[in-house]
Design a protein around this motif. Structure first.
Motif, PDB file in Angstrom:
ATOM      1  N   VAL B  24      -5.311  11.393  -8.608  1.00 30.00           N
ATOM      2  CA  VAL B  24      -6.016  11.309  -7.332  1.00 30.00           C
ATOM      3  C   VAL B  24      -7.477  11.670  -7.547  1.00 30.00           C
ATOM      4  O   VAL B  24      -7.785  12.642  -8.244  1.00 30.00           O
ATOM      5  CB  VAL B  24      -5.397  12.278  -6.295  1.00 30.00           C
ATOM      6  N   ASP B  28     -14.177   8.540  -3.550  1.00 34.10           N
ATOM      7  CA  ASP B  28     -14.253   7.174  -3.029  1.00 34.10           C
ATOM      8  C   ASP B  28     -14.634   6.149  -4.113  1.00 34.10           C
ATOM      9  O   ASP B  28     -15.310   5.156  -3.828  1.00 34.10           O
ATOM     10  CB  ASP B  28     -15.259   7.107  -1.857  1.00 34.10           C
ATOM     11  N   VAL B  52      -7.968  -1.458  -4.420  1.00 31.57           N
ATOM     12  CA  VAL B  52      -6.598  -1.237  -3.960  1.00 31.57           C
ATOM     13  C   VAL B  52      -5.765  -2.491  -4.233  1.00 31.57           C
ATOM     14  O   VAL B  52      -6.225  -3.614  -4.019  1.00 31.57           O
ATOM     15  CB  VAL B  52      -6.601  -0.901  -2.456  1.00 31.57           C
ATOM     16  N   LYS B  53      -4.576  -2.256  -4.736  1.00 36.23           N
ATOM     17  CA  LYS B  53      -3.600  -3.299  -5.053  1.00 36.23           C
ATOM     18  C   LYS B  53      -4.049  -4.229  -6.181  1.00 36.23           C
ATOM     19  O   LYS B  53      -3.348  -5.197  -6.499  1.00 36.23           O
ATOM     20  CB  LYS B  53      -3.240  -4.125  -3.805  1.00 36.23           C
ATOM     21  N   ARG B  68      -1.447   0.949  -7.234  1.00 26.60           N
ATOM     22  CA  ARG B  68      -2.601   1.461  -6.502  1.00 26.60           C
ATOM     23  C   ARG B  68      -2.470   0.989  -5.063  1.00 26.60           C
ATOM     24  O   ARG B  68      -2.979  -0.054  -4.673  1.00 26.60           O
ATOM     25  CB  ARG B  68      -3.912   0.974  -7.123  1.00 26.60           C
ATOM     26  N   GLU B  69      -1.808   1.791  -4.265  1.00 25.43           N
ATOM     27  CA  GLU B  69      -1.586   1.480  -2.850  1.00 25.43           C
ATOM     28  C   GLU B  69      -2.696   2.036  -1.974  1.00 25.43           C
ATOM     29  O   GLU B  69      -2.961   1.514  -0.889  1.00 25.43           O
ATOM     30  CB  GLU B  69      -0.238   2.046  -2.404  1.00 25.43           C
ATOM     31  N   LYS B  70      -3.336   3.101  -2.436  1.00 24.27           N
ATOM     32  CA  LYS B  70      -4.464   3.684  -1.716  1.00 24.27           C
ATOM     33  C   LYS B  70      -5.638   3.834  -2.678  1.00 24.27           C
ATOM     34  O   LYS B  70      -5.443   4.000  -3.885  1.00 24.27           O
ATOM     35  CB  LYS B  70      -4.085   5.048  -1.130  1.00 24.27           C
ATOM     36  N   LYS B  71      -6.823   3.816  -2.136  1.00 20.57           N
ATOM     37  CA  LYS B  71      -8.018   3.829  -2.970  1.00 20.57           C
ATOM     38  C   LYS B  71      -8.083   5.080  -3.845  1.00 20.57           C
ATOM     39  O   LYS B  71      -8.534   5.031  -4.996  1.00 20.57           O
ATOM     40  CB  LYS B  71      -9.265   3.749  -2.083  1.00 20.57           C
ATOM     41  N   GLU B  72      -7.638   6.211  -3.321  1.00 22.58           N
ATOM     42  CA  GLU B  72      -7.813   7.466  -4.048  1.00 22.58           C
ATOM     43  C   GLU B  72      -6.714   7.754  -5.059  1.00 22.58           C
ATOM     44  O   GLU B  72      -6.833   8.690  -5.833  1.00 22.58           O
ATOM     45  CB  GLU B  72      -7.889   8.633  -3.048  1.00 22.58           C
ATOM     46  N   ARG B  73      -5.667   6.958  -5.084  1.00 22.14           N
ATOM     47  CA  ARG B  73      -4.501   7.286  -5.903  1.00 22.14           C
ATOM     48  C   ARG B  73      -4.140   6.148  -6.845  1.00 22.14           C
ATOM     49  O   ARG B  73      -4.060   4.989  -6.429  1.00 22.14           O
ATOM     50  CB  ARG B  73      -3.323   7.601  -4.985  1.00 22.14           C
TER      51      ARG B  73
END
Lengths: 108, 116
Positions: B24, B28, B52-53, B68-73
């Protein structure tokens, strides 16, 4: 082929002696080169990049396109310089290619 | 100050287990990377993601997948762990490269994975 070669796995020098960590690269375009450093129990971090032409912690590195080299130098080694050093080359887009690393050990 | 965190510092798994390594970042950053670090081999890129994705294979993607489903993870998955995947795994993130500008990669502390 894009490649970064660090010929020395380990470099051991006495405190106060000059240091030179060797790095050679292979790249067809205009290269962008970096040195990353990892101190004991710390994260890998950027030390310097050739386009900045800066001196960080007394270290400098000059890009020599004729010899395809980017050696890292410091005139007088200090004990706190002991670390793992990686030379890196910017490849396509956001990717960078790392060398195999040189462990620098400074003897008191 | 950029912070990249990894879910575990040390992990021990058995051959054949499914393993998840999580990363994480809180700055950004668009780009995220997974490397493995082995003595004498340096850092080798496994996968990276620039949005993302979105994902792209690195130099050694075999035996790994990412999510990568969310930008931070950015997650690294070992579908069926093997002993040759015992290594130090490093996650990194950076701003998107624009034109000729290279943006520094910021690294996490690493996860030392041992597969028995």
């Amino acid at each position: 082929a894009q490649r970064v070669t660090q010929p020395e796995k380990l470099l051991s020098v006495f405190k106060g002696a000059p240091v030179e960590l060797k790095c050679n690269y292979s790249y067809s375009g205009s290269p962008e080169l970096f040195w990353y450093v990892q101190y004991s129990r710390q994260r890998l971090q950027l030390l310097l990049r050739h386009i900045s032409r800066e001196s960080i912690k007394g270290f400098t590195a000059d890009l020599n396109k004729g010899e395809t080299s980017f050696h890292l130098k410091k005139p007088f080694a200090q004990e706190e310089d002991s670390a793992m050093y990686y030379c890196a080359l910017r490849g396509s887009a956001s990717k960078i290619i790392f060398g195999s690393g040189t462990r620098l050990s400074i003897r008191p | 100050d950029v912070k990249v965190t990894q879910s575990s510092r040390y992990l021990v798994k058995r051959t054949g287990e499914k393993v998840f390594l999580e990363c994480v970042q809180d700055m950004d950053h668009e780009n995220m990377f997974w490397y493995r670090q082995d003595p004498g081999l340096g850092l080798r890129l496994i996968y990276f993601s620039y949005d993302v994705k979105m994902k792209e294979k690195g130099d050694i993607p075999e035996g790994y997948s990412v999510s990568r489903e969310k930008k931070e993870r950015f997650s690294l998955i070992l579908e069926s762990a093997s002993t040759n995947q015992t290594s130090m795994y490093l996650c990194a993130s950076s701003l998107r490269t624009s034109g000729s500008r290279y943006n520094e990669q910021f690294f996490g502390p690493g996860t030392r994975l041992t597969v028995l």
